[in-house]
Motif scaffolding. Structure first.
Motif, PDB file in Angstrom:
ATOM      1  N   GLU A 155       0.831  -1.208   0.000  1.00  0.00           N
ATOM      2  CA  GLU A 155       0.000   0.000   0.000  1.00  0.00           C
ATOM      3  C   GLU A 155       0.860   1.249   0.000  1.00  0.00           C
ATOM      4  O   GLU A 155       0.549   2.232  -0.686  1.00  0.00           O
ATOM      5  CB  GLU A 155      -0.933   0.002   1.220  1.00  0.00           C
ATOM      6  N   LEU A 156       1.945   1.222   0.772  1.00  0.00           N
ATOM      7  CA  LEU A 156       2.843   2.379   0.805  1.00  0.00           C
ATOM      8  C   LEU A 156       3.502   2.591  -0.552  1.00  0.00           C
ATOM      9  O   LEU A 156       3.628   3.731  -1.017  1.00  0.00           O
ATOM     10  CB  LEU A 156       3.900   2.182   1.889  1.00  0.00           C
ATOM     11  N   ALA A 157       3.916   1.509  -1.187  1.00  0.00           N
ATOM     12  CA  ALA A 157       4.531   1.629  -2.509  1.00  0.00           C
ATOM     13  C   ALA A 157       3.556   2.247  -3.507  1.00  0.00           C
ATOM     14  O   ALA A 157       3.925   3.138  -4.285  1.00  0.00           O
ATOM     15  CB  ALA A 157       4.987   0.246  -2.991  1.00  0.00           C
ATOM     16  N   ASP A 158       2.304   1.793  -3.476  1.00  0.00           N
ATOM     17  CA  ASP A 158       1.283   2.359  -4.370  1.00  0.00           C
ATOM     18  C   ASP A 158       1.048   3.840  -4.071  1.00  0.00           C
ATOM     19  O   ASP A 158       0.934   4.670  -4.979  1.00  0.00           O
ATOM     20  CB  ASP A 158      -0.030   1.587  -4.219  1.00  0.00           C
ATOM     21  N   LEU A 159       0.948   4.164  -2.772  1.00  0.00           N
ATOM     22  CA  LEU A 159       0.678   5.554  -2.379  1.00  0.00           C
ATOM     23  C   LEU A 159       1.803   6.479  -2.824  1.00  0.00           C
ATOM     24  O   LEU A 159       1.545   7.554  -3.385  1.00  0.00           O
ATOM     25  CB  LEU A 159       0.490   5.627  -0.862  1.00  0.00           C
ATOM     26  N   LEU A 160       3.050   6.074  -2.598  1.00  0.00           N
ATOM     27  CA  LEU A 160       4.167   6.946  -2.958  1.00  0.00           C
ATOM     28  C   LEU A 160       4.299   7.102  -4.466  1.00  0.00           C
ATOM     29  O   LEU A 160       4.685   8.171  -4.952  1.00  0.00           O
ATOM     30  CB  LEU A 160       5.465   6.397  -2.365  1.00  0.00           C
ATOM     31  N   GLU A 161       3.968   6.062  -5.215  1.00  0.00           N
ATOM     32  CA  GLU A 161       4.020   6.182  -6.678  1.00  0.00           C
ATOM     33  C   GLU A 161       3.030   7.245  -7.150  1.00  0.00           C
ATOM     34  O   GLU A 161       3.352   8.078  -8.008  1.00  0.00           O
ATOM     35  CB  GLU A 161       3.698   4.826  -7.311  1.00  0.00           C
ATOM     36  N   ARG A 162       1.836   7.238  -6.566  1.00  0.00           N
ATOM     37  CA  ARG A 162       0.818   8.221  -6.953  1.00  0.00           C
ATOM     38  C   ARG A 162       1.144   9.607  -6.398  1.00  0.00           C
ATOM     39  O   ARG A 162       0.970  10.620  -7.078  1.00  0.00           O
ATOM     40  CB  ARG A 162      -0.553   7.760  -6.450  1.00  0.00           C
ATOM     41  N   LEU A 163       1.635   9.652  -5.170  1.00  0.00           N
ATOM     42  CA  LEU A 163       1.918  10.946  -4.549  1.00  0.00           C
ATOM     43  C   LEU A 163       3.043  11.674  -5.275  1.00  0.00           C
ATOM     44  O   LEU A 163       2.942  12.870  -5.556  1.00  0.00           O
ATOM     45  CB  LEU A 163       2.273  10.734  -3.077  1.00  0.00           C
ATOM     46  N   VAL A 164       4.116  10.969  -5.591  1.00  0.00           N
ATOM     47  CA  VAL A 164       5.241  11.598  -6.287  1.00  0.00           C
ATOM     48  C   VAL A 164       4.813  12.088  -7.664  1.00  0.00           C
ATOM     49  O   VAL A 164       5.208  13.174  -8.112  1.00  0.00           O
ATOM     50  CB  VAL A 164       6.419  10.604  -6.385  1.00  0.00           C
ATOM     51  N   ALA A 165       3.966  11.323  -8.350  1.00  0.00           N
ATOM     52  CA  ALA A 165       3.516  11.702  -9.692  1.00  0.00           C
ATOM     53  C   ALA A 165       2.629  12.942  -9.663  1.00  0.00           C
ATOM     54  O   ALA A 165       2.653  13.749 -10.605  1.00  0.00           O
ATOM     55  CB  ALA A 165       2.771  10.541 -10.341  1.00  0.00           C
ATOM     56  N   ALA A 166       1.836  13.112  -8.575  1.00  0.00           N
ATOM     57  CA  ALA A 166       0.883  14.223  -8.512  1.00  0.00           C
ATOM     58  C   ALA A 166       1.362  15.368  -7.621  1.00  0.00           C
ATOM     59  O   ALA A 166       0.624  16.334  -7.425  1.00  0.00           O
ATOM     60  CB  ALA A 166      -0.473  13.704  -7.999  1.00  0.00           C
ATOM     61  N   TRP A 167       2.572  15.283  -7.088  1.00  0.00           N
ATOM     62  CA  TRP A 167       3.077  16.310  -6.156  1.00  0.00           C
ATOM     63  C   TRP A 167       3.125  17.668  -6.857  1.00  0.00           C
ATOM     64  O   TRP A 167       3.433  17.750  -8.061  1.00  0.00           O
ATOM     65  CB  TRP A 167       4.459  15.901  -5.663  1.00  0.00           C
ATOM     66  N   PRO A 168       2.820  18.760  -6.143  1.00  0.00           N
ATOM     67  CA  PRO A 168       2.741  20.090  -6.778  1.00  0.00           C
ATOM     68  C   PRO A 168       4.015  20.547  -7.474  1.00  0.00           C
ATOM     69  O   PRO A 168       3.956  21.338  -8.426  1.00  0.00           O
ATOM     70  CB  PRO A 168       2.404  21.009  -5.588  1.00  0.00           C
TER      71      PRO A 168
END
Length: 403
Positions: free
Chosen positions: A199-212
């Protein structure tokens, strides 16, 4: 809409009802041994006794189920805008965190509102991983992110424990002094560490891609179980070729049981011993209801292969799979002992009350995590929870991340 208060009421009454069944198990086991000593002459009395006892315990359980139905109906009639989100406050998060730590895997299976999937949190509320939500939640976002992962039965509010005189925490210090944007996560600590790692791996992949802004650096800081979840995420993400592990500069574990935790090991052996005696078997059944997350702490398991298709109550289970550290990242650890001298023989026995110094340092009899000694810190005279905010830990944390 989720309703944590209603789910909590259902859970409480359900556990009380199960408790009545557990008490009947004790009663029946002890009565059975007593009647066995009387021989055939005691059979008529035993039949009457068993019938009365069974009806009595069934009556108690039935009454509790009726109260549960009435309470559930009453709470169901009244809807509130926030869905009675108890976990959005520090005290509510403490209660929900304890419950998920004990039985979070079951709550997830049952679809309970108390099961909280991993999410970044600001002010106790989950943050969406779309660009707009992230811009709103982190208006001063920088290209350096430090992700904080709490431990078993904790929440993101736990990082405030022992905060400085003006509310300083690791997050605020690293933001003000090094320009890191702190991202505090909450997750269900009762689930398997490997599941939370994914879950953390999935979250960080999405967070880094959408980070401002463009993410240049990522640091992971985990307390206790959080350090294991971070290692699991790094391994699984690297295995499948995610983008974010290449931006990870540091992975820091604070009091993490890399070699396992004595308390989790003790409960495992105690449940086996209690199960061997009929009179204590109900207590063994209670211990065996402990969550998958607690079971994983026995050896510091990080991947699915450690538990999938295996008997979780096997007394001599296979050793867990050795997982390499993330290539290219600096891996750091902090260990603590409650005695001032970490080298004292008693320090080796009690550690920080929950994790031994050798386990937090990655040193076991048959296993070893390849941490570099200069990337470690062992503190005497402190305990496990104090590592959430400790001036000496912060100084070393700042030096590591600054480098």
């Amino acid at each position: 809409m989720t309703d944590e208060l209603r789910s909590l009421a259902r859970l409480a009454f359900g556990e009380l009802s199960n408790g009545a069944a557990g008490l009947y198990g004790f009663h029946r086991a002890f009565a059975g041994r007593a009647f066995a000593a009387t021989g055939p002459l005691g059979t008529p009395v035993r039949v009457v006794h068993d019938a009365i006892a069974e009806r009595a315990y069934e009556g108690v359980a039935g009454a509790l189920r009726l109260i549960e139905a009435v309470a559930d109906a009453g709470l169901g009639r009244r809807r509130v805008a926030d869905g009675r989100a108890l976990s959005s406050t520090p005290r509510g998060a403490l209660v929900v965190g304890a419950l998920t730590g004990l039985m979070g895997d079951r709550l997830e299976t049952e679809g309970s509102d108390l099961h909280e999937p991993m999410a970044a949190r600001v002010g106790g509320r989950a943050v969406g991983l779309d660009p707009e939500s992230l811009r709103t939640a982190y208006p001063e976002a920088t290209g350096a992110i430090v992700v904080f992962l709490h431990g078993l039965m904790e929440s993101e509010f736990s990082w405030r424990m022992g905060a400085g005189p003006e509310g300083e925490t690791y997050a605020s210090w690293l933001r003000d002094e090094l320009g890191f944007t702190p991202v505090e996560l909450r997750y269900n600590t009762g689930c398997h560490i490997s599941e939370n790692g994914l879950e953390l791996a999935d979250l960080l992949e999405r967070l880094v891609a959408a980070w401002p802004v463009e993410v240049e650096r990522v640091a992971l800081v985990g307390h206790s179980m959080g350090g294991l979840v971070a290692r699991s995420a790094c391994y699984q993400a690297a295995e499948r070729g995610d983008d974010w592990p290449g931006r990870v500069g540091h992975v820091v574990s604070l009091g993490s049981p890399h070699m396992g935790a004595p308390l989790a090991q003790g409960v495992h052996w105690a449940s086996a011993a209690l199960h061997a005696v009929p009179e204590t078997r109900p207590l063994a059944s209670l211990l065996r209801r402990r969550s998958a997350g607690i079971r994983d702490l026995r050896q510091g398991s990080l991947v699915d292969a450690d538990w999938r298709d295996r008997d979780p109550d096997a007394l001599r289970s296979a050793a867990c799979q050795e997982i390499p550290l993330l290539d290219g990242a600096t891996h750091c650890f902090v260990a603590a002992t409650v005695l001032p001298d970490p080298r004292h023989p008693l320090s080796r026995l009690v550690g920080d009350y929950l994790v031994l110094e050798a386990s937090a340092s990655g040193r076991g009899r048959d296993r070893r995590i390849p941490f570099e000694a200069e990337r470690g810190l062992v503190i005497g005279g402190t305990h496990h929870v104090a590592l959430l905010n400790h001036p000496e830990v912060y100084q070393r944390l700042r030096d590591w991340l600054a480098g």
